[in-house]
Design a protein around this motif. Sequence first.
Motif, PDB file in Angstrom:
ATOM      1  N   CYS A   1      31.356  49.066  38.767  1.00 38.47           N
ATOM      2  CA  CYS A   1      30.849  47.744  38.376  1.00 38.47           C
ATOM      3  C   CYS A   1      31.954  46.686  38.395  1.00 38.47           C
ATOM      4  CB  CYS A   1      30.233  47.799  36.974  1.00 38.47           C
ATOM      5  SG  CYS A   1      28.803  48.885  36.867  1.00 38.47           S
ATOM      6  N   GLN A   2      33.199  47.125  38.498  1.00 40.29           N
ATOM      7  CA  GLN A   2      34.346  46.205  38.530  1.00 40.29           C
ATOM      8  C   GLN A   2      35.379  46.713  39.535  1.00 40.29           C
ATOM      9  OE1 GLN A   2      35.828  46.322  34.517  1.00 40.29           O
ATOM     10  NE2 GLN A   2      34.368  44.813  33.749  1.00 40.29           N
ATOM     11  N   LEU A   3      36.176  45.793  40.047  1.00 46.56           N
ATOM     12  CA  LEU A   3      37.320  46.146  40.891  1.00 46.56           C
ATOM     13  C   LEU A   3      38.596  45.639  40.230  1.00 46.56           C
ATOM     14  CD1 LEU A   3      36.139  45.119  44.496  1.00 46.56           C
ATOM     15  CD2 LEU A   3      36.020  47.371  43.440  1.00 46.56           C
ATOM     16  N   PRO A   4      39.675  46.437  40.246  1.00 48.71           N
ATOM     17  CA  PRO A   4      40.943  45.929  39.727  1.00 48.71           C
ATOM     18  C   PRO A   4      41.591  44.985  40.759  1.00 48.71           C
ATOM     19  CG  PRO A   4      41.210  48.169  40.546  1.00 48.71           C
ATOM     20  CD  PRO A   4      39.756  47.830  40.693  1.00 48.71           C
ATOM     21  N   ILE A   5      42.242  43.942  40.296  1.00 48.96           N
ATOM     22  CA  ILE A   5      42.953  43.020  41.189  1.00 48.96           C
ATOM     23  C   ILE A   5      44.445  43.267  41.033  1.00 48.96           C
ATOM     24  CG2 ILE A   5      43.340  40.614  41.838  1.00 48.96           C
ATOM     25  CD1 ILE A   5      40.739  39.920  40.378  1.00 48.96           C
ATOM     26  N   MET A   6      45.079  43.596  42.155  1.00 48.71           N
ATOM     27  CA  MET A   6      46.516  43.855  42.145  1.00 48.71           C
ATOM     28  C   MET A   6      47.249  42.736  42.887  1.00 48.71           C
ATOM     29  SD  MET A   6      46.887  46.683  40.502  1.00 48.71           S
ATOM     30  CE  MET A   6      46.118  48.240  40.066  1.00 48.71           C
ATOM     31  N   LYS A   7      48.381  42.304  42.340  1.00 45.13           N
ATOM     32  CA  LYS A   7      49.240  41.328  43.004  1.00 45.13           C
ATOM     33  C   LYS A   7      50.625  41.938  43.179  1.00 45.13           C
ATOM     34  CE  LYS A   7      47.448  36.751  41.777  1.00 45.13           C
ATOM     35  NZ  LYS A   7      47.747  35.509  41.041  1.00 45.13           N
ATOM     36  N   LYS A   8      51.289  41.608  44.249  1.00 47.07           N
ATOM     37  CA  LYS A   8      52.648  42.099  44.491  1.00 47.07           C
ATOM     38  C   LYS A   8      53.647  41.249  43.698  1.00 47.07           C
ATOM     39  CE  LYS A   8      51.768  45.104  47.907  1.00 47.07           C
ATOM     40  NZ  LYS A   8      52.078  46.541  47.826  1.00 47.07           N
TER      41      LYS A   8
END
Length: 771
Positions: free
Chosen positions: A170-177
């Motif tokens: 139901c959700q996606l994690p958001i990753m940033k470098k």
Amino acid sequence: MLNQKKIHFFQEYSISKTRNIGIIAHIDGGKTTTTERMLHYAGFTRRIGDVDHGDTITDYMKQERERGISITSAAITFGWKNHRINLIDTPGHVDFTIEVERSIRVLDGAITILDGVSGVEAQTQTVWDQADKYGIPRIAYVNKMDRIGAGFGRTVKEMRYKLGTRPLVCQLPIMKKDSIGNNLFFGIVDLLDMQVLDWNNNPNGSIINKTILTEQYPISGLFEEAVKGRSHLVETLSEIDDQLLEIFLANEDPMKVPVDDIREALRRVTLSGKAVPVFCGASYKNIGVQPLMDAVVDFLPSPLDRLPPLATLSDKIVEIPLKEKEKLCAFAFKVIHDHKRGPMIFVRVYSGKIDNRMTLFNTSSRKRERVNKLLQMYANDVEEIPSISAGNIGVIVGLKETRTGDTLIQINDSRQDLKLQSIDIPSPVFFYSVEPTSISDEKPLEDALKNMLREDPSLHVHVDSDSGQTLISGMGELHLEIIKDRLLTEFKVNAEMGKMRISYRETITVEQLEHTCLYDRELMGKKQKAQISLMITPLPENDKGISEEGGNRIEIIIDDLNSEQQNETNNQNSLTKLDKIEIRDALHSGILSALYRGPILGFPITGLYIKVHSPKLFGLESTKTAISACASQALGEAMKNGAPALLEPLMDVEVEVPEEHLGDVLADLTGTRRGNILGLETSGQLIDYDHSIEIYAPPDSTYISSNEKQKVIEPKRIIKAHVPLSTLLGYSSSLRSLTGGTGSFNMRIHSFGIMSEDRAKSVITEIQGGY
């Protein structure tokens, strides 16, 4: 520190707006950390408690704060989005599985917290099975997404092949470098609303920034993956929910299906147990907790959504309807001892209502009990309330005899043999002796043990008739360590503790044993006389016996009690006549008392079918005491003639190790640890699930791709074995050494196996110092 502005929840919410939920997971999964955030965001605490600092609300025992783990199940009530949430934070350590069991027994729904780095761990599978046993609807929360090595997609796949469930992302994690190229957990994408949620502007996570996700979003590929995720979610829901299928067919495009329809479909499939919604976050960094709280309200059941509990009434199975105006039926699922208030009984009310000062009847102990106060619990803080209504959890103060697993009804209720399904208590496997340091310490020790027995049904206490020592038995090393600590610090008992030992068992090895015993003694100037016969055989291997009878089966036949004996007993003095129920009870209690102590080392006797027959009574001389003593003496004498043998606990062990360490671990188990290997499996083959069902798992850097057909990188091997408990002491440290910290194991009691002659001699020498 509790908020001084106390919220009175008691009469604000209807049953449909009540959620009785638990948080279950492997040890150190982040259960307590998540609970502390929930309390803060609900306005219950001014600041967030920290497990590492030892200032959490739910871990309020001294031993919990010192060790940074949950030991008991703390109960808390708070409000969220116009709903009342009764939340229980449970322990994850295997020694305290009974705490989880008795909590799950009264819950309507649960949050399963998974460690994003470790994935589905051993104790996660144990508590998942417990929730399956009671049919508890669940949502999943992948925590610690801020840690290096966290893999959301991999954990979702592990839910499928390790737990056998159908995860719905139901959700996606958001990753940033970051500046040196590491992935940093930034926020989450809500696939229902297609929004980006981030908490960056507020260090304690109270403010959520919401942004509509479009193709122009600066993180490359995020919009496309979110579209893919939402499409999979809608398509999967349409496969298992006919109502959403019609809406999906009418709209044709999964992106056009209304959010409210998806939310309702998710609730239906969650309540039916067909699928598990999956969310993500990092509780320690205050990310993702509020959407999880929303999910509790949206997807987990109210008491009205659950099937009515079953109870036995006059040997028939009956349903207990959830209605406040019905007769009272409540279940005591936990007892704690408070030094100021006395025993505090946690109850779930299934029907009717408990009012202050009400007189209750305990159908298990057959005793009257009076309510002194009713309380709403906020972990270790309380609020006095006027009543506990159907569907709710509360605390009763003033009950003197009630224990965990008892059923409570109103005193004037005619259903005095009504009993709700009780909790299965596993056999204890460790014990130690405890002795007061002086005669004046005997009473405080006795009182402390009595209180702890009421609190903890997995604790056993008995007195060794030969040595006079008091022996305490429990579920594991940590369990007994905590008990010891509480006796000395909380109850302030002056006592000396013996060395911790394994609780062995005893049995007979002959195929069949017959014995007749005549009991003829004079006690306090009165003649006591009775006679009985026994027939004893070992139980078949697949028969575990009855837990209340110590893993034995006792059959009592008194139909052959001839009428002359009964008439003789009845005619001599009508005040002393014994009916068949009293005779049966006396025989049963006598056999049970003898089963506590075997003939070799005084360990409990197990694995026997005991048939008691041909009782002979001798008028006034055959009192209940005489009959009970005769039964006890008969079994004691018979056991000595039955080629008695020692049994040791055999554990069902599952060890998960990387392929390169498999040989070393197998050699260790089959060598010094005397293990019997049952099989080897690859971690992706743990559960025989339907491979034709495709699940969506977003790609992450910890596995190859999001293709269901692909294997996880370097799948671990699972060793299944039966291993004697005595060889597993300190196994956790040994496994760490053998595998460089990459192995894990889970064990539970399987059975008791007969020792070899050499092993039995060694144990006897160790305990007795020789024969």
